[in-house]
Design an enzyme around this catalytic site. Structure first.
Site, PDB file in Angstrom:
ATOM      1  N   ASP A  71      18.644  18.853  -4.608  1.00 53.58           N
ATOM      2  CA  ASP A  71      18.757  19.084  -6.044  1.00 53.58           C
ATOM      3  C   ASP A  71      19.737  20.202  -6.362  1.00 53.58           C
ATOM      4  O   ASP A  71      20.208  20.303  -7.497  1.00 53.58           O
ATOM      5  CB  ASP A  71      17.375  19.411  -6.616  1.00 53.58           C
ATOM      6  CG  ASP A  71      17.365  19.433  -8.129  1.00 53.58           C
ATOM      7  OD1 ASP A  71      17.862  18.467  -8.731  1.00 53.58           O
ATOM      8  OD2 ASP A  71      16.881  20.421  -8.711  1.00 53.58           O
ATOM      9  N   ARG A  72      20.047  21.058  -5.395  1.00 56.99           N
ATOM     10  CA  ARG A  72      20.969  22.168  -5.635  1.00 56.99           C
ATOM     11  C   ARG A  72      22.422  21.717  -5.699  1.00 56.99           C
ATOM     12  O   ARG A  72      23.269  22.463  -6.201  1.00 56.99           O
ATOM     13  CB  ARG A  72      20.814  23.242  -4.545  1.00 56.99           C
ATOM     14  CG  ARG A  72      19.567  24.083  -4.696  1.00 56.99           C
ATOM     15  CD  ARG A  72      19.667  24.963  -5.916  1.00 56.99           C
ATOM     16  NE  ARG A  72      18.400  25.638  -6.181  1.00 56.99           N
ATOM     17  CZ  ARG A  72      18.178  26.396  -7.238  1.00 56.99           C
ATOM     18  NH1 ARG A  72      19.125  26.537  -8.145  1.00 56.99           N
ATOM     19  NH2 ARG A  72      17.010  26.970  -7.410  1.00 56.99           N
TER      20      ARG A  72
ATOM     21  N   MET B 176      14.935  19.919 -15.469  1.00 63.92           N
ATOM     22  CA  MET B 176      16.007  19.934 -16.460  1.00 63.92           C
ATOM     23  C   MET B 176      17.382  20.189 -15.850  1.00 63.92           C
ATOM     24  O   MET B 176      18.375  20.187 -16.569  1.00 63.92           O
ATOM     25  CB  MET B 176      15.720  21.027 -17.499  1.00 63.92           C
ATOM     26  CG  MET B 176      14.484  20.775 -18.345  1.00 63.92           C
ATOM     27  SD  MET B 176      14.624  19.285 -19.358  1.00 63.92           S
ATOM     28  CE  MET B 176      16.000  19.725 -20.406  1.00 63.92           C
ATOM     29  N   ARG B 177      17.434  20.407 -14.525  1.00 66.62           N
ATOM     30  CA  ARG B 177      18.732  20.712 -13.932  1.00 66.62           C
ATOM     31  C   ARG B 177      19.705  19.545 -14.097  1.00 66.62           C
ATOM     32  O   ARG B 177      20.907  19.745 -14.290  1.00 66.62           O
ATOM     33  CB  ARG B 177      18.572  21.070 -12.459  1.00 66.62           C
ATOM     34  CG  ARG B 177      19.899  21.444 -11.790  1.00 66.62           C
ATOM     35  CD  ARG B 177      19.735  21.959 -10.376  1.00 66.62           C
ATOM     36  NE  ARG B 177      19.186  23.304 -10.365  1.00 66.62           N
ATOM     37  CZ  ARG B 177      18.004  23.631  -9.851  1.00 66.62           C
ATOM     38  NH1 ARG B 177      17.236  22.691  -9.313  1.00 66.62           N
ATOM     39  NH2 ARG B 177      17.576  24.866  -9.867  1.00 66.62           N
ATOM     40  N   ALA B 178      19.204  18.326 -14.039  1.00 63.49           N
ATOM     41  CA  ALA B 178      20.080  17.159 -14.176  1.00 63.49           C
ATOM     42  C   ALA B 178      20.767  17.152 -15.538  1.00 63.49           C
ATOM     43  O   ALA B 178      21.961  16.847 -15.638  1.00 63.49           O
ATOM     44  CB  ALA B 178      19.278  15.879 -13.976  1.00 63.49           C
TER      45      ALA B 178
END
Length: 682
Positions: free
Chosen positions: A193-194, A274-276
């Site tokens: 995800d990073r 919410m990173r996406a």
């Protein structure tokens, strides 16, 4: 210093080049993960990017690349006065897979810290990569403790080195780029995800393009400097375009319609967190700046989704990366605001675009999916007949049935190897590791990495008068240092030995067996194990998958596993013994766990003692101390209990398919340990 291969000379791989260039325009996008088969120039393209990155201004003499306009107030080389600095090229720092923790975060001189109270610090790779590019080749093979450090630095923008109350902190913000071959295993979800973007790369099947790749590579190898000179003009033009896009980036407008499309797309594909959304917004803005526009358009949002979401929608390692493009287009169309009335009653091409043949705006610059991610991608669609599929058995191996589909995977409880190992870091069995709870102290072998403070003080205390101590501090010598010994968890080699004979061929039964093995494979992925797969049927046993870190490959072989024929159980066990013997030579510290999936029935052509022969083969494993679990697949009202007998001869434990579920298997690990202990006592 060798001459790098020019970025503009890379043939094809449009998605990869675009993803790297977007990060050069806006490092806030968050880096790139490049997934693909070996030999596809992944590393070449990444290394070529560094020469295109603009120079950075740094404080002269600062080892931590502080910005002269706003130096880090906590810099170990500081404090620095704000003022003019010096310009230097953007660094590309490579993190080797086998790097030590000290090499990554830096080394603190504990001896001087204890004796003199001085923070003598040697910066690591995280300091070198600050305001630059950190490249990890084969990032999926990186050890877990290094992954943890990368995650901390990426989340906080700083690296901390703390040893026995002595702490050093420095800024560490970098563009993270990783390459990996999925056949060798997947990434942990947290690290996955990073990465802001992901792309899939594969070698072209176009002969003309392959010819051009070879021609350019040979020309570069013959004369690197001359080859780079011939491409210098294109490189400079690309560098200027990156600079122009960077200057335009702050003026790009991300309108409400585009923002709603981004939010709706992330919600439609059920990505976590919410990173996406944030990454998609930054990517779409960078795409607009790269195209020379000051407003984000729908094609920017579409392209951003294809780059930022595939790796975030996976729910387990067996899910194929990629997006359903028809669903993406429907979502963008629904939230595109095309039906809103225009106050001027003049719908221009930007407010009511005609759909193009791919569902996006006609003539748009976006919409190119990552290679292999779409539902119908030419060569990628034919990959099911390539390495991930089990070979068709030769004639004469017995009647075959079509492969049964696996039932839904379920969560299993942990199976572990008894005793204390010293294998690679993982999450299955107890082991002596560099990380974990402290269990004792010893003299260091080589460089001191984890100080045991109490043991060090205890070793130094008796010698203080002889060493002439006069002040409050201890007089510490290197011989006094003690290394902390720690206990954590290791990864094991989980070798599956699966019965694929006619007695297992009932479709519902084999589907349940495959579901159980698939569940154990998922557990092995989460615990960072290597896995191997042996099947036996017909006249013998076959190594369907040599030991590997890729559970994806194991799942693919399992899916296409045919059934039918006799049950050569002894051959399966003997094949497992051969495989384990070779693996012990390759990696003696990695302990094996053998999981035999069978109903215990054994048959062989022309032989009436097939089961006794299998028991003799089982005793060979027991003599070598191989930890084993037998998954009993016997069904029906009449049960012979042969799997239980086999488990006793293996020195392990038997468990039924129903008992394998997490809520039903509480005592299994204890049974394995107790059985092994009783055998040793006997």
């Amino acid at each position: 210093m060798s001459t790098p291969y020019p970025f503009t000379a890379v043939v094809g791989m449009d998605d990869l080049r675009l993803a790297l260039l977007l990060n050069a325009v806006s490092p806030a996008v968050g880096g790139v993960l490049v997934r693909g088969e070996k030999g596809t120039a992944k590393s070449t393209a990444v290394r070529a990017l560094a020469s295109l990155m603009p120079h950075v201004d740094v404080v002269a003499g600062c080892r931590f690349s502080c910005a002269p306009a706003a130096p880090d107030p906590a810099c170990p080389d500081g404090p620095h006065e704000a003022g003019p600095g010096v310009a230097r090229p953007t660094r590309m720092v490579e993190l080797p897979v086998g790097a030590s923790e000290d090499r990554l975060v830096g080394a603190l001189d504990i001896e001087r810290a204890l004796a003199e109270g001085v923070k003598a610090f040697e910066p690591g790779l995280l300091a070198d990569a600050h305001r630059g590019l950190l490249y990890v080749d084969e990032v999926n093979l990186l050890h877990d403790h290094l992954v943890d450090l990368l995650l901390d630095a990426a989340a906080m923008g700083a690296s901390y080195v703390e040893r026995e109350g002595v702490s050093v902190r420095h800024a560490s913000r970098f563009l993270l780029v990783g390459t990996m071959n999925p056949e060798e295993g997947e990434l942990r979800p947290q690290l996955l995800d990073r990465f802001g973007l992901t792309v899939e790369v594969a070698a072209s099947r176009d002969p003309d393009q392959r010819v051009e790749v070879v021609r350019r590579r040979l020309a570069y190898d013959d004369d690197p400097v001359g080859f780079a000179t011939r491409w210098a003009g294109e490189e400079e033009a690309l560098r200027e375009r990156i600079t122009a896009a960077r200057e335009l980036l702050p003026r790009v407008v991300l309108g409400d319609v585009a923002l709603r499309q981004i939010a709706a797309t992330c919600a439609a594909f059920e990505v976590d967190g919410m990173r996406a959304d944030i990454v998609m917004a930054r990517t779409a803005t960078a795409l607009a700046a790269w195209a020379g526009r000051d407003e984000v358009m729908e094609e920017d949002v579409r392209q951003a989704a294809l780059l930022a979401l595939p790796h975030r929608r996976r729910r387990n390692p067996f899910d194929a990366p990629g997006l359903d493009e028809s669903k993406l287009d429907e979502t963008l169309d629904e939230f595109g605001g095309h039906d809103e009335p225009d106050p001027d009653n003049d719908p221009g091409p930007e407010t009511d675009p005609d759909p193009g043949p791919d569902g996006g705006p006609d003539g748009g610059g976006g919409g190119v999916p990552p290679q292999g991610s779409g539902p119908d991608t030419g060569e990628a669609a034919g990959s099911q007949d390539e390495p991930g599929r089990a070979p068709v058995p030769a004639p004469g191996t017995g009647a075959e049935q079509q492969p049964a589909r696996a039932t839904e995977p379920f969560r299993t409880k942990m199976l572990s190897v008894p005793g204390l190992g010293e294998g690679a870091a993982g999450r299955r069995s107890r082991a002596r590791t560099e990380h974990g709870r402290t269990t004792g102290a010893r003299r260091p072998r080589g460089a001191l990495t984890k100080l045991h403070l109490a043991a060090t003080v205890q070793a130094a205390a008796p010698h203080q008068r002889a060493r002439g101590r006069s002040g409050p501090g201890l007089v510490v010598r290197r011989d006094d240092m003690r290394q902390a010994t720690r206990e954590g968890r290791e990864g094991n080699l989980v070798l599956f030995v699966v019965d694929a004979s006619g007695s297992m061929a009932a479709r519902k039964r084999m589907g349940a067996v495959k579901g159980a093995v698939l569940s154990l494979l998922l557990d092995a992925y989460q615990r960072r194990d290597k896995v191997g797969l042996i099947t036996f049927r017909g006249k013998g046993a076959e190594l369907a998958l040599p030991p590997t870190s890729s559970v994806d490959a194991a799942a693919a072989r399992l899916e296409s596993l045919p059934t039918g024929g006799r049950t050569p159980l002894a051959q399966g066990l003997l094949k497992a013994q051969d495989v384990l013997r070779v693996e012990r030579l390759r990696d003696p510290s990695r302990r094996p766990l053998m999981v035999v999936v069978t109903d215990g029935r054994a048959t062989a052509a022309g032989s009436k003692d097939a089961f006794p022969t299998a028991l003799r083969a089982a005793r060979l494993h027991a003599a070598e101390g191989t930890a084993a679990v037998v998954v009993d697949c016997e069904a029906g009202p009449v049960r012979l209990g042969l799997a239980g007998t086999l488990a006793r001869e293996l020195g392990g434990s038997a468990v039924t398919l129903d008992e394998l579920r997490a809520e039903s298997i509480t005592g299994l690990v204890k049974d394995v340990r107790d059985t092994s202990a009783s055998r040793r006592a006997a």
